[in-house]
Each structure stands twice: as C-alpha cells, then as structure tokens.
Motif scaffolding. Structure first.
Motif, short mmCIF file in Angstrom:
data_model
loop_
_atom_site.label_atom_id
_atom_site.label_comp_id
_atom_site.label_asym_id
_atom_site.label_seq_id
_atom_site.Cartn_x
_atom_site.Cartn_y
_atom_site.Cartn_z
N ASP A 46 74.53 38.33 -6.15
CA ASP A 46 75.60 37.92 -5.24
C ASP A 46 76.52 36.97 -5.99
OD1 ASP A 46 74.95 38.76 -2.18
OD2 ASP A 46 73.09 38.44 -3.30
N LEU A 47 77.80 37.28 -6.02
CA LEU A 47 78.75 36.45 -6.76
C LEU A 47 79.55 35.56 -5.83
CD1 LEU A 47 80.21 38.87 -9.46
CD2 LEU A 47 78.29 37.27 -9.65
N PRO A 48 79.91 34.36 -6.29
CA PRO A 48 80.73 33.44 -5.49
C PRO A 48 82.21 33.83 -5.58
CG PRO A 48 80.30 32.47 -7.62
CD PRO A 48 79.57 33.79 -7.61
N PRO A 49 83.09 33.15 -4.84
CA PRO A 49 84.53 33.40 -5.02
C PRO A 49 84.93 33.21 -6.47
CG PRO A 49 84.13 32.02 -3.09
CD PRO A 49 82.82 32.14 -3.80
N PRO A 50 85.81 34.03 -6.99
CA PRO A 50 86.15 33.98 -8.41
C PRO A 50 86.59 32.62 -8.93
CG PRO A 50 86.97 36.00 -7.46
CD PRO A 50 86.42 35.19 -6.33
N LEU A 51 87.29 31.82 -8.12
CA LEU A 51 87.79 30.53 -8.61
C LEU A 51 86.95 29.34 -8.14
CD1 LEU A 51 91.69 30.86 -8.51
CD2 LEU A 51 90.13 31.07 -10.44
N ALA B 274 93.37 46.00 -35.90
CA ALA B 274 92.02 45.43 -36.05
C ALA B 274 91.98 43.96 -35.64
CB ALA B 274 91.50 45.61 -37.48
N THR B 275 92.87 43.59 -34.73
CA THR B 275 92.89 42.22 -34.20
C THR B 275 92.02 42.15 -32.96
OG1 THR B 275 95.16 41.91 -35.00
CG2 THR B 275 94.35 40.34 -33.37
N PRO B 276 91.06 41.24 -32.89
CA PRO B 276 90.19 41.16 -31.72
C PRO B 276 90.99 40.88 -30.44
CG PRO B 276 89.27 39.89 -33.54
CD PRO B 276 90.67 40.28 -33.95
N LEU B 277 90.82 41.73 -29.44
CA LEU B 277 91.47 41.57 -28.14
C LEU B 277 90.39 41.57 -27.07
CD1 LEU B 277 93.81 41.47 -26.15
CD2 LEU B 277 94.04 43.96 -26.37
N THR B 278 90.29 40.48 -26.35
CA THR B 278 89.30 40.31 -25.28
C THR B 278 90.01 40.29 -23.95
OG1 THR B 278 87.84 39.04 -26.73
CG2 THR B 278 87.52 38.79 -24.36
N VAL B 279 89.48 41.02 -22.95
CA VAL B 279 90.05 41.07 -21.62
C VAL B 279 89.14 40.29 -20.67
CG1 VAL B 279 90.87 42.57 -19.76
CG2 VAL B 279 91.10 43.30 -22.15
N ALA B 280 89.74 39.42 -19.88
CA ALA B 280 88.99 38.43 -19.11
C ALA B 280 88.37 38.99 -17.83
CB ALA B 280 89.88 37.22 -18.79
N PHE B 281 87.45 39.91 -17.97
CA PHE B 281 86.61 40.34 -16.85
C PHE B 281 85.47 39.32 -16.75
CE2 PHE B 281 88.54 44.58 -17.67
CZ PHE B 281 89.00 44.82 -16.37
N HIS B 282 85.76 38.22 -16.06
CA HIS B 282 84.87 37.06 -16.11
C HIS B 282 83.53 37.27 -15.41
CE1 HIS B 282 86.79 36.61 -12.15
NE2 HIS B 282 85.69 35.99 -11.81
N LYS B 283 83.42 38.29 -14.57
CA LYS B 283 82.15 38.51 -13.85
C LYS B 283 81.01 38.80 -14.82
CE LYS B 283 84.77 40.15 -9.91
NZ LYS B 283 84.74 38.89 -9.16
N ARG B 284 81.33 39.31 -15.99
CA ARG B 284 80.32 39.52 -17.03
C ARG B 284 79.66 38.19 -17.44
NH1 ARG B 284 81.65 43.83 -21.44
NH2 ARG B 284 82.57 45.53 -20.26
N CYS B 285 80.39 37.10 -17.26
CA CYS B 285 79.93 35.80 -17.76
C CYS B 285 79.32 34.92 -16.68
CB CYS B 285 81.09 35.06 -18.43
SG CYS B 285 81.79 35.93 -19.85
N ASP B 286 79.28 35.38 -15.44
CA ASP B 286 78.63 34.59 -14.40
C ASP B 286 77.15 34.40 -14.76
OD1 ASP B 286 76.97 34.38 -11.75
OD2 ASP B 286 79.01 33.77 -11.25
N PRO B 287 76.60 33.20 -14.57
CA PRO B 287 75.19 32.98 -14.91
C PRO B 287 74.24 33.99 -14.26
CG PRO B 287 76.26 30.88 -14.54
CD PRO B 287 77.27 31.94 -14.17
N ALA B 288 74.55 34.43 -13.04
CA ALA B 288 73.69 35.42 -12.37
C ALA B 288 73.77 36.77 -13.07
CB ALA B 288 74.08 35.56 -10.90
N THR B 289 74.97 37.16 -13.49
CA THR B 289 75.12 38.41 -14.21
C THR B 289 74.41 38.36 -15.56
OG1 THR B 289 77.25 38.88 -13.15
CG2 THR B 289 76.78 40.02 -15.21
#
Length: 361
Positions: A276-281, A121-136
């Motif tokens: 449309d997403l920019p380069p990841p970095l 029951a330990t919170p584990l988050t996986v960094a699929f950062h595209k969810r957090c893009d301002p456009a998304t």
C-alpha cells in the motif's frame, strides 16, 4: 570524496517539493546552479535553500551547461515540446540527467528522446519514484528471493489498484514558492500521436502521466515486459500479460476516493504480498508491505517496520548511487518508453471500443 554538483532546470513547486528539498539535505551532493525562465523565482528558491551562500541562478539550460557545467542535471519541466529540446540538449552535452515522468509529452517525442539517449550513451533516468518507496524496495527483494527459492510455489497473478481522484499532494506543496511568470503553453501537433483520434489525444496525458506510474510500477515488481491482452470498454480494467505468461490486472479509478488509495498484490501458490503506497508527495511517509504465507497449514502474516523515509527522498539517494556507478531500481529511457507505449496502446484501444469510456478521473 568531493560532492557531486547538481544543476536544476525548473524551480517550480514540483521541483521544490519532490526534488530540491531532498538533494539540498544530502551530504553527497551540492546544488551547483538553478535555471528557470522565471529569474526571480529561481533567485528566491536558491536563497531559501542556502541563505548565506545561495547557488547561482540563470534563465536557460544552455547557460547552466555552458557557465556552470554540473556533474548531473535534474530537469523538472512539463512534458511539452520545449522540454524535449531541453532534454536532448543535455543528452548531447553528455551530462547525466533525471527527468520527471512521463518520458515525453507525445508518443513520437518519447521515441525520439529514447533514441537520443541511446545514440549519445548519456544516462537518462525517469522519475518513476514508486520504485524507490521503502515498501516497494522491501517487496521487490522478497519477490526476487521467492522466485529463486520457490518456497511459496510459483507466482500466479498480480493486480494493481489506483484512483486518481484521491488527495495525492497531502500538503506537499504547502511551503513551496510561487512564480509570477506566465509561461506560454506549447502543444505537440496532432501528427505526434499517430493512430489516435482527437478524443484519444485529449485524454492521452492522463494515461501516460497518471496511469503511467502504475504501469511502470507493475512492470518493475514483476521485472518483466508487459503486453495488453484486453481493454475493458469503460476504462476501469486493463488486462496485461508478462513475458513469462503471468496474468495481471490494472484497476483504474473504479470509484471516487477522498484519500489517496493505491496498492498492488502479487499472488504465489501458497502466499501473497501486498503493498500500500502513501500519497506521492507525503513527506517521510513510507508505504506499507505485508507478507502472507501458508506454511504447513499454519498461515502467517508479517508487516515489517520500515524507515520513515518517503519515495522521493529515496529516489534522490538512488540517483546519487546511480551516478556513482552502483546498481539501483531506477527507470531508464528504454523502460520508460515501454510504459509510454503501453499507455498509448491502452488509450488507442479504448477509443476504438464499441462502448464509450465512462470511468475517467
């Protein structure tokens, strides 16, 4: 309110460019300690972050947990067997954790990590950062609203397009510090990839780590589980169906690009949304979202101006919000396992297709 103390496991270029630089600039947290097998790299990174008072460093995650006991940990490691051991130790210690994608370096390891997260029951988050893009974020809010109001009719179709040949780094590693320690390369045994032949095992990482991003992105935009309905033998097209029956297509590296090209389109009966997403970095570069509507025979097209923040920084802010108990778009272990399983099924069915795979990044 006291700042959260974050521990970092891994101080390499991805940790520096995509994670450390953002957390170090946020007011609601402090870098409590950094662990890396390369002791000199950890020391240099810590000194750069805070020359006057660098955070303590160590060489193992065990020492970080026992001596420094952070409130949460960000572990940025290659998805090998050692990373699984580190993740499971942190979960067993009950410390909330964010890890890079994919969830694991093999299908079997993904199952074990997800089960360990559930059991502890330990919170584990996986960094699929595209969810957090301002456009998304903007698009997902509008999609949810349109599903509720029905003003553009039903959602009828979705597509995602990406080419893994483009420049995804966009100078993001320009100022990172390089280590000097040569790490031992450890691989998962063949039985960690059940049902996959040697060629499929060799290509598995591209689908789980590379295309895994887009599989998660599509699933997040639709807010539904996905199932594969057709695998095109060249590997260019993947057809999936959402739990509601909505059809969607994934266009995977159909041609060579120099620049980064990645977009999604969602179609309603009387309109569509394009992201449309920019380069990841790319630093401080948000994606672009456009809303198209057909109202009373008069089409409209709007493109909101978004804050100049990138997805990686937004992800750091969302992780802090998650630690504070607030709802976020972040991906948990169970969802990350869904994307891992989809990628595994995709490459398995490709390996069984009558024609050879010809489209590979």
């Amino acid at each position: 309110m006291a700042s959260l103390r974050l521990g970092f496991v891994g101080a390499g270029k991805q940790a520096q460019a995509a994670h450390l630089r953002h957390y170090a600039s946020l007011d609601d947290c402090a870098i409590g300690a950094i662990a890396d097998l390369d002791a000199e790299l950890a020391r240099r990174v810590a000194t750069r972050l805070s020359p006057a008072s660098p955070p303590p460093t160590c060489t193992t995650h065990t020492e970080l947990i026992q001596r420094h006991r952070p409130d949460a940990i960000v572990a940025i490691l290659p998805p090998n067997p050692a990373a699984e051991r580190v993740i499971c130790d942190i979960l067993d210690a009950g410390i909330p954790l964010l890890v890079e994608k994919p969830l694991a370096g093999s299908p079997a390891a993904g199952q074990r990590i997800a089960a360990r997260a559930a059991a502890t029951a330990t919170p584990l988050t996986v960094a699929f950062h595209k969810r957090c893009d301002p456009a998304t974020l903007a698009a997902r809010g509008e999609i949810d609203r349109l599903k509720t109001t029905g003003e553009l009719g039903k959602l009828t179709y979705a597509r995602v397009h990406v080419a893994l040949t483009g420049d995804w780094i966009a100078n993001g590693y320009r100022d990172t510090l390089a280590g000097s320690l040569e790490h031992r390369r450890e691989r998962f045994p063949d039985d960690e990839f059940p049902g996959l032949d040697a060629d499929a095992r060799k290509r598995w990482g591209i689908y789980a780590s590379g295309y895994g991003h887009q599989l998660d992105w599509l699933r997040h935009l639709l807010d539904e589980p996905l199932a594969i309905t057709h695998v095109e033998p060249t590997g260019v097209l993947l057809l999936v169906e959402a739990a509601s029956g909505l059809p969607a297509v994934f266009e995977a590296t159909p041609c060579q690009y120099t620049q980064w090209v990645e977009y999604a389109e969602l179609f309603f009966e009387r309109g569509r949304i394009r992201i449309d997403l920019p380069p990841p970095l790319a630093v401080n570069v948000p994606g672009r979202v456009s809303f198209f509507r057909q109202d009373d025979r008069q089409p409209t097209h709007t493109t909101p101006v978004l804050a100049y923040e990138d997805a990686m920084r937004q992800q750091a802010e969302q992780f802090l919000a998650h630690l504070a108990g607030k709802p976020t778009p972040l991906c948990d272990a169970a969802e990350a396992l869904e994307s891992l399983n989809l990628a595994t099924e995709w490459i398995r069915r490709l390996s069984e297709a009558p024609a050879a795979v010809t489209s590979m990044p």
